[in-house]
Design an enzyme around this catalytic site. Sequence first.
Site, short mmCIF file in Angstrom:
data_model
loop_
_atom_site.label_atom_id
_atom_site.label_comp_id
_atom_site.label_asym_id
_atom_site.label_seq_id
_atom_site.Cartn_x
_atom_site.Cartn_y
_atom_site.Cartn_z
N GLU A 493 -45.52 -80.25 1.48
CA GLU A 493 -46.68 -79.57 0.48
C GLU A 493 -46.96 -79.87 -0.32
OE1 GLU A 493 -43.48 -76.19 1.36
OE2 GLU A 493 -44.42 -76.12 3.55
N GLN A 606 -42.58 -84.74 2.29
CA GLN A 606 -42.16 -85.05 3.18
C GLN A 606 -43.15 -85.61 4.37
OE1 GLN A 606 -43.60 -80.50 3.87
NE2 GLN A 606 -41.74 -81.14 5.15
C1 BGC Z 1 -40.56 -77.94 4.00
C2 BGC Z 1 -41.48 -77.10 5.26
C3 BGC Z 1 -40.43 -76.58 5.56
C4 BGC Z 1 -39.43 -75.44 4.79
C5 BGC Z 1 -38.33 -74.55 5.10
C6 BGC Z 1 -39.71 -77.02 2.85
O1 BGC Z 1 -39.07 -77.53 2.23
O2 BGC Z 1 -41.91 -78.67 2.81
O3 BGC Z 1 -41.87 -78.05 6.19
O4 BGC Z 1 -40.83 -75.60 6.56
O5 BGC Z 1 -39.05 -76.32 3.75
O6 BGC Z 1 -37.23 -75.40 5.38
#
Ligand code: BGC
Length: 775
Positions: A493, A606
Amino acid sequence: MQQHTYPLDAWCIRETAFDTQSHFLDETLFALGNGYIGLRGTGEEGYSGPAGTSLDGTYLNGFYESEPITYPETAYGLAKINQFMLNVPNAKGVELWLENERFDLLTGSVDAYERVLDFRTGVLARTLEWTSPSGRRIAVRSRRLVCFNNKHLFAQQFEVTALNFDGTIRLVAALDGAVKNIEAGDDPRVGSAVSGPTLHLIGVEQQDGFAALVQKTHNSGFTLVSATETVITAERAQAPVQEQEGLRLTQTWELPLKSGQSARLDKFGSYHSSRDYAADELLPHSRATLAEAKAAGFEALCVEQARYLADFWQQADVQIAGDDALQQGMHFNQFHLLQSVGRDGKTNISAKGVTGEGYEGHYFWDTEIYIFPFFLYSKPEIARKLLEYRYAGLPKARERARQMSHDIGALYPWRTIAGEECSAYFPAGTAQYHINADIAYSIKMYMEATDDQQYLVKYGAEIVMETARIWAGIGSYDREGRFCINQVTGPDEYTALVNNNYYTNAMAQMHLNFAASIAERLQADAPEEFARIAAAMALDANEPAQWRRAASLMHLPYDQALQIHAQDDSFLSKKVWDFANTPKENYPLLLNYHPMVIYRHQVCKQADVVLALLLLSDQFTLEDKRRDFDYYEAVTTHDSSLSSCIFSIIAAEVGYQDKAYDYFMETARLDLDDTHGNTHYGVHTAAMAGTWMGVAYGFAGMRVLGGELHFAPQLPRQWQHYTFKIHFRGALLQVHIEAGRVEYSLLQGEVLDFTHGGEQLTLTASQPKQSRSYA
Ligand code: BGC
């Protein structure tokens, strides 16, 4: 948030001093749940500390309020409503008064204290001694559990003993509807936009120990009945005084106690909502549930709870010898996963389970890619329920696809409770189209592990094919004839709206091929079923071939110079984030930099490519994996709790033992040690399940490739041995790994084939054990 150092007990967390500094965090760690009801670990008497040091929350998985999302500047197709898990009436409250002094751990003195959450009994128990400001001493013993066998029910027991006085005490059993959700602050991961009460009262019942609040949500249209039934055990107890003060219903007993005497309150609580039953059935259901619980009694419910958990641990237990901290973390995580997971096919598992309000009770891809394997291989019937939930969401996924201008197909929401897209920030939400492939991947895993053809025909095939259509829709062939998927966001993200995200394209390729093979196989083997499904989705006869073509021409970015898979078309051309000059307190970056600043750089929140190395393991050589790992490790912050477990697994595979261990430990005790600093808002269910993957996929080298189960074990030097179990194709396999030797045992089932480091092994009921050495 300060945290405790718990004694390293494998089967519980134990707190031996009352600590206001860690209170908020402990409310999460000591939370109880059964996949539906979640009770945070707050004491029965509540908490009188300053604002921001407690959240005495009660949650129901899948029960939500909705609110329009208001965008000052809107655009076509943005998610329109948010759904959020409500803080529902607090039914566990018990007030205690010694004459005119209220029992409150923040006043007087706490002379002895112990609180234990036991993973084998499922009971949260607290024993303490307290002296009131005027010197009255009492002992308090309280226990509670949220029943695994009845999703609507919890039970508690609260016992007080006068230690140095004769006098009148007052016990007040409360059902309190005056509760609120956390208001949104600066952290996008916490809080909803709503403030003030979210449930309005439509009725109250109070008679003979039974109390109920009948409430309705304002927008989502649900009715909820929260109810309690209480039983007092004390000498000379009179009938209680029943009162209502606004949204708070109480039953009060005045009890004369002599020094050494005790009084005990048994309280049963239930929640029933119109998501499960017709509104006029809710009160009768509540009465029946509580009457039955009362007749059974608290102890009988404890016995049932322990029995449920014994069965769970018999299948799911991962034993690790040689590292107590890790063993505790592992059990804690497994226990919380079970507490968090919806098991009714109508609910799923949210990012924080039912332990807190972080991410508003939403379900994400976390389920399919992180959590699903744990349940699939430990409790396959729960995994199936998770898949059923997605099938129930198919009509809304179709609707969402139309909103996103796809004429055919289904697009699952990035985050949701009831199936509608709830992500208000589309670059890191809706743009993560990989959710479709993630769901298809979990169905593929499920089919490989269970061969549940009935599931495939009834549900799975339709989901996989409907969602595959979206790739055909958004992708296009470029001038070189490559199938490209533009303008999406991959798992990372910190990089958004890119062309040809490697993970997305590679997973889409898997998905398209899987969909085509389902179509081809059903057409040949179950033509009638195929015709039914094809008719339901108006499948054109040419589509499977188009899927195959797109898959075979899929553009999978690769950088020849660096010899690594590029995260997307532009990632490697961006400037690398200046890690050396980023102060520690600026992490997580998302709380300290505008998204555009982050997106402009090579920096990952991530695992992205590295996750593809795990999920599509056989498409890469070990050398590929090592180079990709090295490159992406250097630009990854692990600001997401979903990251370390994946890096641990690939580190183990490419031979970086120390890194594998360090990343693994980060995941294993992420919540217990609050390493992300936000566990007070709820546990991190994806990371919890990542711990399980770290053992099975990481150290034991488990992979399912082409439907075949493989192991390539290793033993971290910190451990003496470890053992875990896998349900696969109707068999239950135990894998026990010690230095240089592994023992495979068939615990259930007739036969199981798998490979160990390349060697084919077969276990049968008559020859259920085989040992092998490994280097
Ligand atoms: C992550 C996502 C994840 C979400 C809920 C975010 O911080 O980047 O990949 O789905 O958290 O856990």
